[in-house]
Write an enzyme that holds these catalytic residues in place. Structure first.
Site, short mmCIF file in Angstrom:
data_model
loop_
_atom_site.label_atom_id
_atom_site.label_comp_id
_atom_site.label_asym_id
_atom_site.label_seq_id
_atom_site.Cartn_x
_atom_site.Cartn_y
_atom_site.Cartn_z
CE LYS A 84 -3.82 4.86 -2.08
NZ LYS A 84 -4.81 5.43 -3.03
CE1 TYR A 135 -3.99 2.02 0.30
CE2 TYR A 135 -2.90 3.08 2.14
CZ TYR A 135 -3.93 3.04 1.22
OH TYR A 135 -4.89 4.03 1.22
#
Length: 241
Positions: free
Chosen positions: A159, A155
């Site tokens: 991002k 993640y």
């Protein structure tokens, strides 16, 4: 008085629930015609609800890990509406696991949804926007693009990459009159967190409708102005350095 979105065509990924739904509802209230793209059939329900409230919306079901499906979605919106003014890259997934436990397939899926899909969608959208005189792209980057915590390596990688992609698109978009913004959003009361962490203190999270207001704000800047990056945190968020 800030410009209105009335009559503009907006494509929002992850529009079937959570922040994507909140963004869709907010832009529709401002007069935009919203297309809610999601892997879930719930995007059709949200679109119907928006219609019952007087807005204009349509759901599109597509798997964003399929590059061809993502490109077709942009072409479908531009073809049906005759234009594409706004793209909001909101869809995101996570796999909670230590770096030595996450499998390669899970890593690849997180990167495919969170980073590769925004690249594919933005590339296609910029072509349409450039041909029609301009537009706007908003990338939902998350505070995970600025800090790190355990068990979220994929993640974070996605991002941090999305934030970098957003700034690169901002530079390239200037020549096409495409304004690109990244919203770095803190924790929200959405299924993304609540379904996975049932014991989380909801009082430390923000209403996704508040972040949707931030999206509208960056989209409604006067001509000649762009907000490349905006940080939107819950007032009680304690994990920010």
């Amino acid at each position: 008085m800030m410009p209105s979105l009335r009559g503009q065509v907006a494509l929002i990924t992850g529009g079937g629930r959570g922040l994507g739904e909140a963004i869709g509802r907010r832009l529709a209230r401002d007069g935009a015609h919203v297309y809610l793209l999601d892997a879930r059939e719930s995007c059709h329900d949200v679109a119907r609800q928006i219609g019952c409230e007087g807005g204009a919306a349509r759901g599109i079901v597509a798997d964003l890990t399929d590059a061809s499906a993502a490109e077709r979605a942009v072409a479908e919106v531009a073809g049906q509406a005759g234009r594409l003014d706004v793209l909001v890259n909101n869809a995101g997934i996570d796999v909670t696991a230590p770096v030595d436990a996450i499998d390669v397939a899970s890593w690849d899926r997180v990167l495919a949804v969170n980073l590769r899909a925004p690249f594919i969608l933005s590339r296609a959208a910029m072509r349409h926007m450039g041909e029609s005189g301009g537009g706007a792209i908003v990338n939902i980057a998350s505070t995970a693009s600025r800090r790190a915590w355990a068990n979220a390596s994929a993640y974070h990688a996605s991002k941090w990459g999305l934030l970098g992609l957003s700034h690169a698109l901002h530079v390239e978009g200037r020549e096409r009159n495409v304004r690109v913004s990244a919203i770095i959003a803190g924790g929200m009361r959405t299924p993304f967190l609540l379904d996975r962490f049932p014991d989380i203190d909801e009082e430390t999270l923000q209403d996704p409708a508040n972040v949707a207001e931030a999206v509208r704000f960056v989209l409604c800047q006067p001509p000649g102005t762009v907000i490349p990056e905006m940080l939107v945190l819950p007032a009680r968020e304690t994990s920010w350095p």
